[in-house]
Design a protein around this motif. Structure first.
Motif, short mmCIF file in Angstrom:
data_model
loop_
_atom_site.label_atom_id
_atom_site.label_comp_id
_atom_site.label_asym_id
_atom_site.label_seq_id
_atom_site.Cartn_x
_atom_site.Cartn_y
_atom_site.Cartn_z
N TRP A 220 36.10 16.30 41.07
CA TRP A 220 36.23 16.69 39.66
C TRP A 220 37.18 15.73 38.94
CZ3 TRP A 220 40.18 18.42 36.45
CH2 TRP A 220 39.77 18.97 35.23
N ALA A 221 38.31 15.40 39.58
CA ALA A 221 39.27 14.46 38.98
C ALA A 221 38.63 13.09 38.78
CB ALA A 221 40.52 14.36 39.83
N ASP A 222 37.78 12.67 39.72
CA ASP A 222 37.04 11.42 39.54
C ASP A 222 36.21 11.46 38.27
OD1 ASP A 222 37.97 10.34 41.93
OD2 ASP A 222 36.13 10.75 43.05
N GLY A 223 35.60 12.62 38.01
CA GLY A 223 34.77 12.78 36.81
C GLY A 223 35.58 12.69 35.53
N VAL A 224 36.76 13.29 35.52
CA VAL A 224 37.62 13.20 34.33
C VAL A 224 38.00 11.74 34.09
CG1 VAL A 224 39.88 13.83 33.38
CG2 VAL A 224 38.51 15.56 34.56
N LEU A 225 38.43 11.06 35.14
CA LEU A 225 38.82 9.66 35.00
C LEU A 225 37.62 8.82 34.54
CD1 LEU A 225 40.81 7.35 35.25
CD2 LEU A 225 40.30 7.26 37.71
N ALA A 226 36.46 9.06 35.12
CA ALA A 226 35.27 8.28 34.75
C ALA A 226 34.91 8.51 33.29
CB ALA A 226 34.10 8.66 35.66
N ARG A 227 34.95 9.75 32.84
CA ARG A 227 34.60 10.04 31.43
C ARG A 227 35.55 9.31 30.49
NH1 ARG A 227 34.36 15.93 28.59
NH2 ARG A 227 33.92 15.17 26.51
N ILE A 228 36.83 9.32 30.80
CA ILE A 228 37.81 8.64 29.96
C ILE A 228 37.59 7.13 30.01
CG2 ILE A 228 40.28 8.16 29.68
CD1 ILE A 228 40.70 11.14 30.56
N GLN A 229 37.28 6.61 31.19
CA GLN A 229 37.01 5.17 31.30
C GLN A 229 35.79 4.79 30.46
OE1 GLN A 229 36.80 5.06 35.59
NE2 GLN A 229 38.70 3.87 35.71
N ILE A 230 34.74 5.59 30.52
CA ILE A 230 33.53 5.30 29.75
C ILE A 230 33.85 5.27 28.26
CG2 ILE A 230 31.27 6.21 29.05
CD1 ILE A 230 31.07 7.32 31.99
N GLU A 231 34.56 6.28 27.79
CA GLU A 231 34.85 6.39 26.36
C GLU A 231 35.94 5.42 25.92
OE1 GLU A 231 35.05 10.33 24.72
OE2 GLU A 231 33.64 11.09 26.22
N SER A 232 36.65 4.82 26.86
CA SER A 232 37.70 3.84 26.53
C SER A 232 37.23 2.41 26.71
CB SER A 232 38.93 4.09 27.42
OG SER A 232 39.48 5.35 27.18
N GLY A 233 35.93 2.21 26.89
CA GLY A 233 35.40 0.86 27.02
C GLY A 233 35.54 0.26 28.41
N GLN A 234 35.76 1.09 29.42
CA GLN A 234 35.90 0.61 30.79
C GLN A 234 34.79 1.20 31.68
OE1 GLN A 234 39.90 1.48 32.11
NE2 GLN A 234 40.79 0.76 30.20
N ALA A 235 33.58 1.19 31.15
CA ALA A 235 32.47 1.85 31.83
C ALA A 235 32.19 1.28 33.21
CB ALA A 235 31.21 1.78 30.96
N ALA A 236 32.34 -0.02 33.39
CA ALA A 236 32.06 -0.62 34.70
C ALA A 236 32.96 -0.02 35.79
CB ALA A 236 32.22 -2.13 34.64
N GLN A 237 34.19 0.30 35.42
CA GLN A 237 35.10 0.91 36.39
C GLN A 237 34.71 2.35 36.71
OE1 GLN A 237 39.14 0.49 35.01
NE2 GLN A 237 38.89 -1.70 34.65
N ALA A 238 33.99 3.01 35.79
CA ALA A 238 33.59 4.40 36.00
C ALA A 238 32.39 4.53 36.92
CB ALA A 238 33.27 5.05 34.65
N VAL A 239 31.57 3.50 37.02
CA VAL A 239 30.32 3.59 37.79
C VAL A 239 30.54 4.06 39.23
CG1 VAL A 239 28.36 2.26 38.70
CG2 VAL A 239 29.02 2.04 36.28
N PRO A 240 31.47 3.47 40.00
CA PRO A 240 31.63 3.94 41.39
C PRO A 240 32.04 5.41 41.49
CG PRO A 240 32.88 1.91 41.03
CD PRO A 240 32.34 2.33 39.71
N PHE A 241 32.88 5.87 40.56
CA PHE A 241 33.28 7.28 40.57
C PHE A 241 32.07 8.18 40.32
CE2 PHE A 241 37.46 5.47 39.07
CZ PHE A 241 38.12 5.66 40.26
N GLU A 242 31.25 7.80 39.35
CA GLU A 242 30.08 8.61 39.03
C GLU A 242 29.04 8.56 40.14
OE1 GLU A 242 30.63 10.75 37.15
OE2 GLU A 242 31.01 10.21 35.08
#
Length: 194
Positions: A57-79
């Motif tokens: 769940w924490a991975d998902g929170v971090l990923a969502r924030i990364q996506i919306e903060s312009g760091q989508a590539a970093q969110a991909v492994p978490f998702e």
């Protein structure tokens, strides 16, 4: 502060930290949101392990924030990790799995991989339509990002009907000022006139 007040290991503390991070994001305080989300993820990994529901769940929170903060590539492994976990635990067509698959598709799209996003989002739309035929909002939530992926692939003729349907459903079911309605309308309005 939240962790100390509620007990660092409580489910309420985990949820409160995640909610705080998302609130900060929506207030335009992305750096603080990322910092809290990273701290939340690190504490879940340390206390529970990488595969615990709290850590996922924490991975998902971090990923969502990364996506919306312009760091989508970093969110991909978490998702990707979250999707694999939910597919195993809940099944391909569970609501949670559909939501995470959508989020992964958006992360791929924003990271510049529209082809992979389109394939994943199309699969998600097919699953949602097959398993939730009486839920137009469920379908519209899948049509809107798929439409955006098709636009990124310069396939506007395919995107237009998906976005039109999503706007119509969101507008009638959620209202014209709902964030999802506004986002879908913005994507539709950005299409060139036919």
């Amino acid at each position: 502060v939240i962790g100390k007040a509620m007990g660092e290991d409580s489910g309420q503390a985990v949820t409160a930290h995640g909610d705080l991070a998302l609130c900060l994001l929506h207030l335009g305080r992305g750096d603080e949101a990322l910092q809290i989300a990273r701290q939340l993820r690190d504490s879940r990994l340390h206390l529970r392990g990488a595969e615990s529901p709290d850590a996922v769940w924490a991975d998902g929170v971090l990923a969502r924030i990364q996506i919306e903060s312009g760091q989508a590539a970093q969110a991909v492994p978490f998702e990707e990790k979250r999707l694999a976990s939910l597919q195993s635990a809940a099944g391909e067509a569970a609501v949670e799995t559909l939501e995470v698959r959508n989020q992964l598709g958006v992360a791929l799209l924003r990271a510049g991989n529209a082809g992979s996003a389109e394939s994943l989002l199309r699969q998600n739309l097919q699953l949602a339509t097959a398993h939730f035929p009486d839920s137009p909002v469920m379908r519209a939530k899948r049509e809107e990002p798929l439409g955006e992926a098709l636009v990124a692939l310069h396939r506007e003729a395919e995107a237009r009907p998906l976005l039109q349907e999503a706007v119509g459903i969101f507008n009638s079911q959620l209202g014209p000022n709902n964030n999802q309605t506004v986002q879908a309308r913005k994507a539709l309005d950005a299409l060139p006139s036919t």
